[in-house]
Write an enzyme that holds these catalytic residues in place. Structure first.
Site, PDB file in Angstrom:
ATOM      1  N   GLU A  17       0.049   6.778  -2.285  1.00 28.93           N
ATOM      2  CA  GLU A  17      -0.952   7.578  -1.585  1.00 28.93           C
ATOM      3  C   GLU A  17      -2.268   6.820  -1.411  1.00 28.93           C
ATOM      4  O   GLU A  17      -2.916   6.915  -0.361  1.00 28.93           O
ATOM      5  CB  GLU A  17      -1.234   8.877  -2.367  1.00 28.93           C
ATOM      6  CG  GLU A  17      -0.082   9.866  -2.403  1.00 28.93           C
ATOM      7  CD  GLU A  17       0.872   9.619  -3.575  1.00 28.93           C
ATOM      8  OE1 GLU A  17       0.930   8.480  -4.095  1.00 28.93           O
ATOM      9  OE2 GLU A  17       1.575  10.567  -3.958  1.00 28.93           O
ATOM     10  N   CYS A 525       1.193  -3.740  -2.143  1.00 27.03           N
ATOM     11  CA  CYS A 525       2.136  -3.511  -3.233  1.00 27.03           C
ATOM     12  C   CYS A 525       3.365  -4.375  -3.020  1.00 27.03           C
ATOM     13  O   CYS A 525       3.676  -4.742  -1.890  1.00 27.03           O
ATOM     14  CB  CYS A 525       2.591  -2.059  -3.246  1.00 27.03           C
ATOM     15  SG  CYS A 525       1.240  -0.915  -3.477  1.00 27.03           S
ATOM     16  N   HIS A 703      -2.360 -18.941   7.407  1.00 26.02           N
ATOM     17  CA  HIS A 703      -2.993 -17.669   7.025  1.00 26.02           C
ATOM     18  C   HIS A 703      -4.091 -17.285   7.999  1.00 26.02           C
ATOM     19  O   HIS A 703      -4.679 -16.213   7.891  1.00 26.02           O
ATOM     20  CB  HIS A 703      -3.553 -17.760   5.605  1.00 26.02           C
ATOM     21  CG  HIS A 703      -2.487 -17.994   4.581  1.00 26.02           C
ATOM     22  ND1 HIS A 703      -1.516 -17.072   4.310  1.00 26.02           N
ATOM     23  CD2 HIS A 703      -2.217 -19.058   3.799  1.00 26.02           C
ATOM     24  CE1 HIS A 703      -0.693 -17.552   3.393  1.00 26.02           C
ATOM     25  NE2 HIS A 703      -1.103 -18.762   3.069  1.00 26.02           N
TER      26      HIS A 703
END
Ligand code: GLN
Ligand code: ZN
Length: 763
Positions: A17, A525, A703
């Site tokens: 969340e 994550c 990157h």
């Protein structure tokens, strides 16, 4: 009477969340109030989850990073974020990620963006924190608002709050002095701020404060050891009780120091440092609390509760109310709730515990200690049954793998000939020009690739349709590379969603969770695969894709594999055997793939070891032991090939100074590394050590969306040629091109190929 507590709870949320709230806020799609509301809800939920504990962490919730939180708490903001519009949270995100939310950036024109703070790994975990920036002029001032707000919320909900803080010595230890000044010299300026914070917490009626000093498990010189003494003498004001927490390893020579600091309690990682507990017990003062981290906070396996109790019961009798029990470290490093995993194989699920299940284990242990094992007899017997089942499971134990492991000897990791002889044979076969060009493996993961993958997963696309879609992508990559004029081609890795998951999914001994997310940094994550059993390879994993790609071109096609050390370091690994054993098993499985590729006619094979450096232990004294088995695993994987087969490896960094000898021992024919950002300065390692084989120092920073110019690439390569003989240099990007768009990749590689041509002509 033993008490229970927790050092920290995963803040991202069981359904991520916080990630979604942050990303929507940053995009300007939701308001500050909405973001704060999600934060408050998550805290409340997590406190409810921990309501059974005697002390519940408060202040472990963070909108980005717990180290950055402390930087703001002690008023250590980099100069470059001062003078912006907005408030502290805007500045917080500016330091974290270079900018606040879109809506807060209406002044971008007048204020400009800022450089994000540097990130680095939190000890030996895969969590990355924002590195505190210091200089000789750094001043500190207290801003306790974040902690006090969380404390007030906790209080209003009746939470048995134990505020948590990173301690002052570890805070300085984690940072970097931009001007090379001595950051320890800042301690006298920092301590009054901590003292004021503790006084403020005392005023709020706080009894215990957990103060994290994981730097205690690292090698500390005299000055740093003395800093601990100074700091805790100064903070021992009697206003609040301090629980000094160390975790992630053993205290070793810091043990006497840790035991005699004037604090009211000490937390020890009793997973990694169980052997030290007796010594700690002997040295602790008669009124000090000892908190034992008896549940592994870093891994996802069930604790063997009965054996934990066998060990804890005598300690509990000895310490009485002075014993606290907890997870070994913050639960930040494990997923939230195993109950969400409905698809996970039932056997494997019964062996696991995520954060919530770990807290249940803690409660069972405390009940057994405080009222006897009988009170939790059914929990203990269920636990014992699960532990025994895992131990005996044929899914975990594969005798054939164990037998193969027993046959490993030094010859297995040995190439037939030395590099010079191999290189001559390879040159004859591959006929590559000087300064050969190649890429690191992946080409852009386009929307079409992602769509085909998700349709295949949902069943909307059948196997043949998926295969055709991936082949079309491979064909496109090959076509583009031929048009660019690259020398050694790749198939582009379209079929791989992730370089570890792809292999884990095909190896026996691996399982995957659906929601096992762990915070990597900020809103990012990862979902590490679970290595639960002996590893074997039921069938070839990459050969058909590479064979197809090779069929489209006469140029050499690289076979692409992920190496055993990287697979290991990016997984949750079984705890019932040493990591080295799991690594050797992976090595044998990937070795079989290497040999199958060679048999299929593949002449160049790349084995990525992106994460080899990440696995280095916290203490330098343990590095060599790790490097020995890590390098040997790589050698077993790669070195069974004929002299003519060229082995490449790739690493996503170039800090090689301290491990270059081990890198050379891997004996890959070619190594490609990340160097473009550092202007080749990181090649300094090669000044003092004569790296014997070929090297491709990255010349394209993948990157960044920027396109490197031909001139810049030529200039970088000339710098490289000052240190490494030109005949051993390759020209390639820093890393895979997966995250870039074709519109960026084509012009960048055009310049790269043109640069190689210039280098050949002017050599
Ligand atoms: N072969 C991989 C790729 O190109 C390497 C990725 C990595 O090093 N992280 O994507
Ligand atoms: Zn890389």
């Amino acid at each position: 009477m033993a008490f229970t507590h927790n050092l920290g709870f995963p803040r991202i949320g069981a359904k991520r969340e916080l990630k979604f709230a942050l990303e929507s806020y940053w995009k300007g799609q939701s308001s500050r109030e909405e973001l704060k509301a999600v934060g408050a809800q998550l805290r409340q939920r997590h406190w409810e989850n921990q309501a059974g504990l005697d002390h519940v962490p408060v202040g472990d919730f963070s909108f980005y990073d717990q180290v950055l939180d402390i930087s703001f708490t002690v008023g250590n903001l980099p100069e470059r974020v001062r003078g912006f519009h907005g408030d502290a949270l805007d500045n917080y995100f500016r330091v974290a990620r270079g900018r606040s939310a879109e809506s807060a950036e209406e002044h971008a024109a007048c204020c400009g963006g800022v450089a994000a703070g540097e990130m680095t790994k939190w000890f030996d975990t895969n969590y990355h924190y924002i590195v505190p920036e210091f200089s000789a002029a750094t001043e500190f001032s207290l801003d306790a608002s974040r902690l006090l707000e969380q404390l007030a919320q906790a209080r209003s909900l009746g939470v048995k709050a134990k505020p948590v803080l990173i301690g002052p010595v570890t805070y300085l230890w984690l940072g970097k002095a931009k001007d090379d000044s001595d950051r320890l010299a800042l301690l006298p300026r920092l301590l009054p701020v901590y003292a004021a914070l503790l006084a403020e917490l005392a005023k709020q009626g706080v009894e215990w404060v957990q103060i994290d000093e994981p730097a205690l498990v690292t090698e500390l010189d005299c000055d740093w050891q003395k800093a601990f003494q100074t700091a805790y003498t100064a903070l021992n004001t009697g206003k609040v009780k301090l629980l000094l927490a160390s975790y992630f390893g053993q205290l070793q020579d810091n043990l006497p120091l840790a035991c005699q600091l004037p604090v009211q309690g000490l937390h020890i990682d009793a997973i990694n440092a169980r052997a030290e507990v007796d010594r700690v017990l002997a040295q602790l003062a008669a009124d000090q609390v000892l908190s034992l981290g008896v549940i592994n906070g870093r891994n996802i396996w069930k604790t063997d509760l009965s054996s934990a109790l066998d060990w804890l019961e005598p300690i509990s009798r000895q310490l009485g109310e002075r014993l606290w029990i907890a997870p070994s470290c913050s639960l930040l490093h494990v997923p939230v709730d195993l109950d969400s995993e409905q698809k996970l194989d039932g056997d494997i699920r019964s062996w696991l515990a995520f954060a919530l299940q770990k807290l249940d284990e803690l409660t069972v242990l405390a009940t057994a200690l405080n009222t006897g094992r009988d009170a939790v007899r059914s929990e203990l017997s269920a636990n014992q049954a699960a532990i025994a089942a895992r131990c005996a499971s044929p899914r975990v134990n594969n005798p054939a793998v164990k037998a193969a492991l027993g046959k490993i000897d030094a010859a297995l990791g040995q190439r037939g000939s030395v590099y010079a002889q191999r290189a001559a044979k390879q040159a004859q076969l591959l006929k590559l020009p000087a300064y050969p060009t190649t890429t690191i493996g992946s080409f852009p993961q386009t929307a079409e690739i992602r769509q085909a993958r998700s349709q295949f997963k949902s069943g909307a696309l059948d196997e043949a349709g998926y295969q055709a879609a991936m082949q079309a992508e491979i064909a496109r990559s090959v076509r583009e590379q031929e048009a660019l004029g690259l020398d050694v081609l790749v198939h582009g890795e379209a079929e791989r969603n992730d370089m570890v998951e792809y292999f884990g999914e095909q190896l026996d001994g691996y399982a995957f969770s659906q929601f096992g997310w762990v915070q990597s940094y900020g809103s990012r994550c990862v979902k590490p695969p679970i290595l639960f059993g002996d590893i074997s390879r039921p069938k070839a994993m990459t050969v058909e894709w590479i064979r197809y790609a090779q069929s489209l071109t006469a140029k050499p096609m690289k076979g692409m594999l992920t190496g055993p050390v990287t697979i290991l370091n990016w997984s949750f690994v079984r705890d019932d055997q040493p990591r080295s054993v799991s690594c050797y098993q992976l090595a044998l499985a990937i070795r079989a793939e290497v040999l199958d590729l060679e048999k299929a006619g593949v002449r160049v094979i790349q084995i990525d070891e992106a994460a080899l450096r990440e696995g280095l232990p916290l203490r330098k004294s343990q590095w060599q032991e790790y490097l020995n088995w890590a390098v040997e695993s790589f050698r077993i994987t790669s070195n069974g090939v004929r002299d003519e087969t060229q082995v490449h490896t790739h690493m996503c960094y170039s800090e090689f100074n301290d491990i270059i000898k081990s890198i050379a021992d891997m004996d890959a024919d070619v190594i490609t590394i990340e160097t473009s950002r550092s202007d080749m300065e990181l090649l300094d390692a090669f000044d003092n050590f004569n790296y014997p084989n070929e090297i491709g120092p990255g010349v394209y920073d993948i990157h960044s969306p920027n396109i490197p110019t031909q001139e810049h690439i030529v200039q970088l390569m000339r710098k490289a040629a000052e240190r490494i003989p030109a005949e051993r240099l390759w020209v390639n990007p820093d890393c895979g091109l997966k995250t870039r768009a074709w519109a960026e990749v084509i012009p960048a590689l055009t310049n790269m190929v043109a640069a190689a041509k210039t280098l050949r002509e002017t050599a």
